[in-house]
Design an enzyme around this catalytic site. Structure first.
Site, PDB file in Angstrom:
ATOM      1  N   THR A 142      -1.718   2.696  -8.333  1.00 51.73           N
ATOM      2  CA  THR A 142      -2.811   3.390  -9.029  1.00 51.73           C
ATOM      3  C   THR A 142      -2.254   4.438  -9.990  1.00 51.73           C
ATOM      4  OG1 THR A 142      -4.295   3.018  -7.164  1.00 51.73           O
ATOM      5  CG2 THR A 142      -4.905   4.778  -8.676  1.00 51.73           C
ATOM      6  N   SER A 155      -5.550   5.985  -1.520  1.00 50.93           N
ATOM      7  CA  SER A 155      -5.413   4.528  -1.531  1.00 50.93           C
ATOM      8  C   SER A 155      -6.629   3.866  -2.176  1.00 50.93           C
ATOM      9  CB  SER A 155      -5.259   4.021  -0.089  1.00 50.93           C
ATOM     10  OG  SER A 155      -5.151   2.621  -0.073  1.00 50.93           O
ATOM     11  N   SER A 156      -6.378   2.959  -3.119  1.00 55.68           N
ATOM     12  CA  SER A 156      -7.483   2.191  -3.724  1.00 55.68           C
ATOM     13  C   SER A 156      -8.043   1.238  -2.673  1.00 55.68           C
ATOM     14  CB  SER A 156      -6.972   1.353  -4.910  1.00 55.68           C
ATOM     15  OG  SER A 156      -6.453   2.169  -5.900  1.00 55.68           O
ATOM     16  N   SER A 175       0.844  -1.194   0.000  1.00 57.16           N
ATOM     17  CA  SER A 175       0.000   0.000   0.000  1.00 57.16           C
ATOM     18  C   SER A 175       0.884   1.249   0.000  1.00 57.16           C
ATOM     19  CB  SER A 175      -0.890  -0.009   1.248  1.00 57.16           C
ATOM     20  OG  SER A 175      -1.766   1.078   1.228  1.00 57.16           O
ATOM     21  N   GLY A 176       0.607   2.180  -0.950  1.00 50.06           N
ATOM     22  CA  GLY A 176       1.378   3.410  -1.029  1.00 50.06           C
ATOM     23  C   GLY A 176       2.565   3.341  -1.970  1.00 50.06           C
ATOM     24  N   ASN A 203      -1.287   6.326   2.617  1.00 48.04           N
ATOM     25  CA  ASN A 203      -1.476   6.836   1.263  1.00 48.04           C
ATOM     26  C   ASN A 203      -2.710   7.734   1.238  1.00 48.04           C
ATOM     27  OD1 ASN A 203      -1.813   7.101  -1.487  1.00 48.04           O
ATOM     28  ND2 ASN A 203      -1.953   4.907  -1.903  1.00 48.04           N
ATOM     29  N   GLU A 234      -1.112  -4.599   3.313  1.00 52.73           N
ATOM     30  CA  GLU A 234      -1.165  -3.562   4.349  1.00 52.73           C
ATOM     31  C   GLU A 234      -1.296  -4.154   5.745  1.00 52.73           C
ATOM     32  OE1 GLU A 234      -4.468  -1.075   3.213  1.00 52.73           O
ATOM     33  OE2 GLU A 234      -5.934  -2.398   4.120  1.00 52.73           O
ATOM     34  N   GLY A 240      -2.758  -2.720  -2.190  1.00 57.51           N
ATOM     35  CA  GLY A 240      -1.495  -3.347  -1.805  1.00 57.51           C
ATOM     36  C   GLY A 240      -1.559  -3.992  -0.438  1.00 57.51           C
TER      37      GLY A 240
END
Length: 528
Positions: free
Chosen positions: A123, A171-172, A118-119, A168, A397, A395
């Protein structure tokens, strides 16, 4: 001759000094290719020089710079267009161009897999690839409409499916697989989006330092006065229980007002009617009103709604009769002898029911939104198309409290890692064996053992969870945890407080279990 030799030596020396400063652009060229320290050191050198891309053969490693770099211009796009893969420095555009050229020459389908924690910038990477195809592929006026819709589907999906997390600011919170369809000339003519597992729990709860989905804040910040009045909303996000749990409704790096304008423009290009948009924001507003409904206890201990302000707005916006709404929030239906009996809820259960309704409404709205976008991207022409697929999922996390959503997200990433191992390391080594090439086997960790722990039929965590949900009797979160200890307690990548050694036990609560993922340890709370 002497001058030429001197000049050659100085060029070589300059190249070695540059290599020492900025590292190698392909990890395959590292002298100590099995050293993790050498790998990270090379990555660090390049990052410090704003060189965020490095190859491992045909794989691209990317490090999020967390700042704007001037490497995504139209000039850069044209530079990488139609050029041999290793001719220019590593870049996302080289990956995109390579996939496109091979697709056109071999007339077959390809997909670009974007994975990372994540981050890491997944994306953004998928958006850059889309932009590259939009600029460099052949086009006509008609195709320009398809192209605009492909590009503008992103801000709409981000508004409804992305949120600020601790890692993030964008974040998606859902997985996305996008097919870009090309005709025989290599022009993009359509697309299709599959979405996975929108994080519905975020609608009703956010951890400290996190926000709900962007669209709620965009609507309040950017919606005009008449729209907010029609929706029964006030501009201040602090007025809404579902928006303030993370205590960061306003974020310096996010311009909700500007993002609202982009989303509104995107709706008109993606072919949403004013009626569609009106209904959509009616649903978004009704979720905010739901979060503000409060329950009190009557003399019998049953939940009642004394202040009917919020529920009246929901009734108006959703077109649902008031009495049906009240019943849905304060009672549950029980089937008895082929009859439906209404059983009143206590206050705690009524709040739980309210949140369940909010999550269900938002989840279904997101599905409708994706279907609507797909309708506008659909290509009606029946001639054969080739496809480049883009996979962009949330991602890996680790949060302060990790629940079912994090379990699913991290399992997803575990499967992606397995796919990467299957397609690269395992496939490469098997090819060497088939061709009888002498080589030194490279040891690597195969995470299939962790995937099996989660997904194996009748034995994995998901099967055990299904079993507990279906079995007669009183199944609880703790009985599920006990069943895990019984069935997978001896697995090397699973631990609970009961199974842990003295040192580890201190960091695991009685209601937790811990999985040793390929990317690190994650402690999951079984409650809920």
């Amino acid at each position: 001759k002497e001058e030429v030799e001197d000049n050659g030596d100085s060029i070589m020396e300059g190249a070695l000094i540059a290599r020492d400063r900025v590292g190698v652009q392909d990890f395959v060229l590292l002298d100590s290719h099995t050293s993790e320290n050498a790998f990270l050191n090379n990555l660090r050198k390049r990052y410090q020089e704003n060189l965020i891309y490095t190859y491992i053969g045909t794989l691209l490693v990317s490090v999020n710079p967390y700042k704007e770099l001037d490497i995504y211009t139209v000039t850069q796009m044209q530079l990488y267009r139609g050029v041999n893969f290793f001719e220019l420095p590593p870049h996302l555009y080289a990956i995109a161009d390579n996939a496109y050229r091979v697709m056109c020459s071999e007339y077959n389908n390809h997909f670009i897999l974007i994975s990372g924690e994540s981050g890491a910038g997944k994306t953004e990477a998928s958006k850059k690839i889309l932009q590259y195809y939009a600029v460099t592929c052949p086009t006509t006026d008609q195709l320009q409409i398809v192209r605009d819709r492909l590009l503008l589907s992103n801000p709409v999906l981000e508004a409804f499916g992305n949120a600020k997390t601790l890692r993030n600011d964008n974040s998606s919170r859902f997985g996305k697989y996008m097919d870009i369809q090309f005709d025989f000339k290599g022009a993009p003519v359509g697309g299709h989006i599959l979405s996975y597992l929108i994080e519905k729990s975020r609608v009703v709860h956010q951890n400290h330092g996190e926000r709900n989905f962007h669209i709620f804040y965009q609507l309040l910040e950017g919606g005009d006065k008449d729209l907010l009045s029609w929706l029964g909303l006030e501009r201040n996000p602090q007025k809404y229980a579902y928006l303030i749990q993370g205590r960061c409704a306003k974020v310096f790096s996010i311009n909700d007002k500007n993002d609202w304008k982009i989303v509104r423009k995107a709706f008109s290009i993606i072919d949403f009617t004013e009626k569609d948009i009106e209904h959509l924001f009616g649903i978004v507003a009704s979720v905010l009103h739901l979060g503000n409904i409060q329950f009190e206890e009557d003399s019998n201990g049953h939940a009642i709604i004394r202040d009917g302000t919020q529920i009246k707005w929901i009734s108006k916006l959703l077109g649902v009769h008031l009495s049906i709404l009240q019943e849905a929030l304060t009672h549950r239906k029980i089937e008895a002898r082929s009859e439906e009996v209404l059983s009143p809820l206590n206050v705690d259960l009524a709040f739980y029911a309210r949140d369940a309704v909010a999550k269900a409404i938002y989840g279904r709205t997101f599905t409708w939104l994706v279907n609507k976008i797909n309708g506008s991207l659909a290509n009606k022409d029946s001639t054969r198309k080739t496809v480049i697929g883009l996979l962009d999922i949330y991602g890996f996390e680790v949060l302060d409290t990790n629940s079912f959503e994090q379990f699913c997200i991290n399992y997803c990433n575990e499967k992606l890692q397995q796919l990467l191992i299957e397609m690269t390391l395992k496939a490469e080594q098997e090819e060497y064996e088939l061709e009888g090439i002498e080589w030194e086997p490279i040891p690597y960790f195969n995470n299939k053992i962790i995937c099996d722990l989660v997904e194996q039929k009748h034995k994995g965590i998901i099967s055990i969870l299904d079993e507990e949900c279906l079995r007669p009797g009183e199944a609880t979160d703790l009985s599920f945890l006990e069943k895990l200890e019984e069935k997978v307690g001896d697995h090397a990548h699973f631990v609970t407080r009961k199974l842990a050694d003295q040192k580890t036990r201190k960091s695991i609560d009685w209601v937790d279990f811990r999985l040793l993922h390929y990317a690190g340890e994650v402690t999951y709370c079984a409650v809920g």
